[in-house]
Design a protein around this motif. Structure first.
Motif, PDB file in Angstrom:
ATOM      1  N   GLN A   6       2.217   3.981  -2.949  1.00 25.38           N
ATOM      2  CA  GLN A   6       2.967   4.667  -1.901  1.00 25.38           C
ATOM      3  C   GLN A   6       4.293   4.667  -2.187  1.00 25.38           C
ATOM      4  O   GLN A   6       4.865   3.809  -2.410  1.00 25.38           O
ATOM      5  N   LEU A   8       7.445   5.004  -0.521  1.00 21.03           N
ATOM      6  CA  LEU A   8       8.092   5.045   1.018  1.00 21.03           C
ATOM      7  C   LEU A   8       9.317   5.286   0.964  1.00 21.03           C
ATOM      8  O   LEU A   8      10.303   4.826   0.487  1.00 21.03           O
ATOM      9  N   ILE A  10      11.063   6.471   3.931  1.00 17.44           N
ATOM     10  CA  ILE A  10      11.620   6.582   5.367  1.00 17.44           C
ATOM     11  C   ILE A  10      12.657   5.797   5.430  1.00 17.44           C
ATOM     12  O   ILE A  10      13.101   4.853   4.706  1.00 17.44           O
ATOM     13  N   GLY A  12      13.694   2.880   6.474  1.00 17.19           N
ATOM     14  CA  GLY A  12      13.314   1.695   6.895  1.00 17.19           C
ATOM     15  C   GLY A  12      12.192   1.531   7.788  1.00 17.19           C
ATOM     16  O   GLY A  12      11.806   2.282   8.603  1.00 17.19           O
ATOM     17  N   PRO A  13      11.136   0.568   7.516  1.00 18.04           N
ATOM     18  CA  PRO A  13      11.257  -0.263   6.144  1.00 18.04           C
ATOM     19  C   PRO A  13      11.453   0.324   4.955  1.00 18.04           C
ATOM     20  O   PRO A  13      10.724   1.438   4.810  1.00 18.04           O
ATOM     21  N   THR A  14      11.815  -0.318   3.999  1.00 13.65           N
ATOM     22  CA  THR A  14      11.932   0.263   2.576  1.00 13.65           C
ATOM     23  C   THR A  14      11.252  -0.577   1.428  1.00 13.65           C
ATOM     24  O   THR A  14      10.926  -1.818   1.900  1.00 13.65           O
ATOM     25  N   ILE A  16      10.476  -3.075  -1.610  1.00 13.68           N
ATOM     26  CA  ILE A  16      11.028  -4.537  -1.920  1.00 13.68           C
ATOM     27  C   ILE A  16      10.966  -4.514  -3.351  1.00 13.68           C
ATOM     28  O   ILE A  16      10.174  -4.264  -3.776  1.00 13.68           O
ATOM     29  N   GLN A  21      10.265  -9.797  -4.080  1.00 16.91           N
ATOM     30  CA  GLN A  21       8.730 -10.274  -3.771  1.00 16.91           C
ATOM     31  C   GLN A  21       8.363 -11.496  -4.243  1.00 16.91           C
ATOM     32  O   GLN A  21       7.974 -12.437  -3.773  1.00 16.91           O
ATOM     33  N   MET A  24      10.015 -14.481  -2.387  1.00 19.34           N
ATOM     34  CA  MET A  24       9.702 -14.610  -1.055  1.00 19.34           C
ATOM     35  C   MET A  24       8.117 -15.497  -1.300  1.00 19.34           C
ATOM     36  O   MET A  24       7.604 -15.910  -0.289  1.00 19.34           O
ATOM     37  N   SER A  25       7.804 -15.511  -2.477  1.00 17.16           N
ATOM     38  CA  SER A  25       6.330 -16.170  -2.730  1.00 17.16           C
ATOM     39  C   SER A  25       6.599 -17.850  -3.158  1.00 17.16           C
ATOM     40  O   SER A  25       5.604 -18.417  -3.593  1.00 17.16           O
ATOM     41  N   GLN A 192      15.459  -4.992   7.143  1.00 19.26           N
ATOM     42  CA  GLN A 192      14.541  -3.978   6.600  1.00 19.26           C
ATOM     43  C   GLN A 192      14.920  -2.496   6.320  1.00 19.26           C
ATOM     44  O   GLN A 192      14.163  -1.524   6.032  1.00 19.26           O
ATOM     45  N   PRO A 198      11.693  -7.062   4.124  1.00 21.00           N
ATOM     46  CA  PRO A 198      10.629  -6.710   5.135  1.00 21.00           C
ATOM     47  C   PRO A 198      11.530  -7.041   6.372  1.00 21.00           C
ATOM     48  O   PRO A 198      12.558  -7.772   6.428  1.00 21.00           O
ATOM     49  N   GLY A 199      10.796  -6.489   7.358  1.00 24.23           N
ATOM     50  CA  GLY A 199      11.557  -6.859   8.618  1.00 24.23           C
ATOM     51  C   GLY A 199      11.246  -8.494   9.036  1.00 24.23           C
ATOM     52  O   GLY A 199      10.577  -8.987   8.454  1.00 24.23           O
ATOM     53  N   TYR A 316       1.816  13.119   1.889  1.00 24.86           N
ATOM     54  CA  TYR A 316       1.116  11.958   1.961  1.00 24.86           C
ATOM     55  C   TYR A 316      -0.063  12.040   1.089  1.00 24.86           C
ATOM     56  O   TYR A 316      -0.518  11.390   0.402  1.00 24.86           O
TER      57      TYR A 316
END
Lengths: 382, 382
Positions: A6, A8, A10, A12-14, A16, A21, A24-25, A192, A198-199, A316
């Protein structure tokens, strides 16, 4: 079609960054543990240059709107009169929050896609001399307008005693911001957008002048009580259990910003804006905003000879690329491309070349590669 | 010592299951995209059995306290009188929120470590017949007490017209909860406890009776306006940009709950409580609460012949194990072991056997293995 992709694009959200990532794990830690204190201590100084402030930047758990509401309920007293500069749907958000609290709210609306002038703000200040706070949007996400915040701050402070409160959600982190130097009294952003997360986090800082009001303000508040956050942050802590994984990610985001260099982050965003704008100009497809009003983080395009919906659908379905439509009355009139945060000039070239193909597919006459070439030339000129 | 190991045994935040970590690492998607609608649609029905309700459970971005404040500002009108049942520091939180809004707040304090009886609540209701809401804590995290929520709901509804509002933050998801059957009017939980996620989400559901109050209530609110969330969720959406990565994780948590079976999740928590309690009884180390008042998610231990600090230090330094101390006046008097969420009987055995070693190290006479054996026997009895 490659199914697990995907793109992305837009505002936001953008996307990562992979290292964010991974950060965050990390396994969870106690929110009152020394590791969390150390983490907040490391994060604290690195947020300041992004805001352009010597003040601590508070990290709260919530959507960007939670940060905007924090600004309102801490800086505005129940009987105050305020002025909101509305340049699109996020300016409107400040109006809605103020009105929810029955605050006497004046609004100065500009045409969508246009910015406001300091002179006209001065007129409003003369008309409403009792306002104690002026609200503005830095980047208006709904139109891709970057308002002249430094100039607006100046005119507010030269013509009133009001606090100047700024929604920086869709640009802070990607656009040079000098909170202290410009005279922003409260500045809010979210995780985000240009902050590459992420948000779930919202960031708020306040000037000394704002703190004087906040400390005296008896507006009822608990979760949004900004003093609690400041006092806890002074001890590298938070008043309520924070969003731990997002804090892990935030540290890595700040590391990435440091590695690239904050100035270069800003330059990259300006470059991506110029590449995007040059491309659509070369394709003879109108932009919503003029060059002076354009935001480095998001570009709105207002076509006259094809349907926005058709283009978004084909992007899309064929490429997994998501660009945003418009909001409210501009819903199907414009489309918006986000180029902020984890987004590079190479990503912009991909976006433009894919859009060229999309335009071709929906039957619009375009010279393939022409927009891409214009963007490439901008890149080479840097 | 193995450096990259932390055994997080506090009553939240809790460890995160690996598959949930992986789910949270999925690439970001647009918050208004069909993928997000689909995600919320899949999540929605699976939250209901955890709350024991036919109502939609709203997912908000914020700490658990944001959910508690949402309950207060939506269900309590500015001139209302309320009763808060305080059995520890989280009961206190409801008092603090209500008082921040100048709500006329009566409190019924019980001794820390003890639960309250329906009879005594009835006395308070007779004493304050005008209360429109009664607040209670399901599991009081600060003491490990599980209050008898079903019985409290009954006595509240039999003796008043008040709404019954429950903080379920540190147990919902791990303890059987029948919101509709018991008559809970507003139930709140957080993501970082039995829900196996990092902090950042809070979950709130309201009964029909509560909705009648919420809809009429003119208490000013914006971010915490519960109607906005309900109306958006009806369309599988959120009023504000959600914490995307946590929503990804939530779906996987609900998948894990489904795989294990919700009844078995509850049984596992009860089993872990009984194992933990049996161990300390075998070691002759006093528990803070009696068996009737004990929570399946957290156990508080109140030693008389060693220092809590010494034990916590050695556990952390030698084994990377983190257990919690006490709060407020119980700070150094008790220690608390979390056994909820991503925690198994095997983890409880590890915790107990490590604590036995820790006790030995700080010079307390213990028969090594005795607590572990008692826990093992409980396990075998299931």
């Amino acid at each position: 079609m490659l199914t697990d992709q995907q793109l992305l694009r837009i505002p936001g959200p953008t996307p990562i960054p992979p290292s964010v990532q991974r950060a965050m794990s990390q396994p969870m830690i106690g929110h009152r543990a020394p590791e969390t204190k150390d983490l907040l201590q490391r994060i604290k100084p690195k947020l300041k240059p992004i805001f352009g402030t010597a003040q601590d930047v508070v990290v709260m758990t919530g959507s960007g709107t939670a940060g905007l509401e924090t600004a309102v309920v801490n800086a505005v007293k129940p009987d105050d009169e305020v002025l909101v500069i509305v340049t699109g749907s996020f300016g409107e958000r400040f109006v809605n929050i103020c009105e929810a609290y029955q605050i006497n709210t004046h609004r100065y609306d500009s045409e969508w896609g246009k910015t406001v002038t300091p002179e006209s703000v001065k007129e409003y200040l003369n008309k409403y001399p009792k306002v104690t706070a002026v609200f503005a949007t830095f980047c208006e996400t709904s139109t891709g307008v970057l308002n002249p915040i430094a100039e607006l701050a100046e005119v507010v402070h030269n013509n009133s005693e009001a606090l100047f409160i700024v929604d920086g959600v869709s640009c802070v982190g990607g656009v040079e911001t000098k909170m202290d130097e410009w005279g922003i009294d409260l500045l809010v952003t979210g995780s985000q957008k240009a902050m590459m997360l992420p948000g779930g986090l919202t960031f708020v800082a306040a000037s000394e002048r704002a703190w004087n009001v906040i400390e005296e303000n008896e507006h009822p508040r608990f979760y949004f009580d900004f003093k609690k956050y400041r006092n806890q942050l002074a001890n590298n802590s938070t008043p309520f259990t924070p969003a731990g994984s997002l804090l892990f990610g935030l540290e890595q985001v700040l590391q990435l910003v440091e590695e690239e260099g904050l100035e270069q982050v800003f330059t990259r965003h300006t470059q991506m804006m110029q590449m995007t704008r040059a491309a659509f100009k070369a394709l003879d497809i109108p932009l919503l905003t003029n060059d002076q009003a354009a935001s480095p983080t998001v570009t709105a395009i207002k076509p006259f000879d094809f349907q926005v919906k058709d283009l978004r659908n084909v992007l899309y379905k064929e490429f997994g690329m998501v660009v945003a439509g418009g909001q409210q009355h501009m819903k199907d009139e414009i489309f918006r491309i986000g180029h902020m945060g984890y987004c590079s000039p190479a990503d912009v070239l991909q976006t433009i070349s894919v859009i060229e193909l999309g335009l071709h597919k929906i039957g619009k006459q375009v010279e393939l590669g022409k927009g891409t070439q214009a963007a490439q030339e901008i890149y080479l000129g840097y």
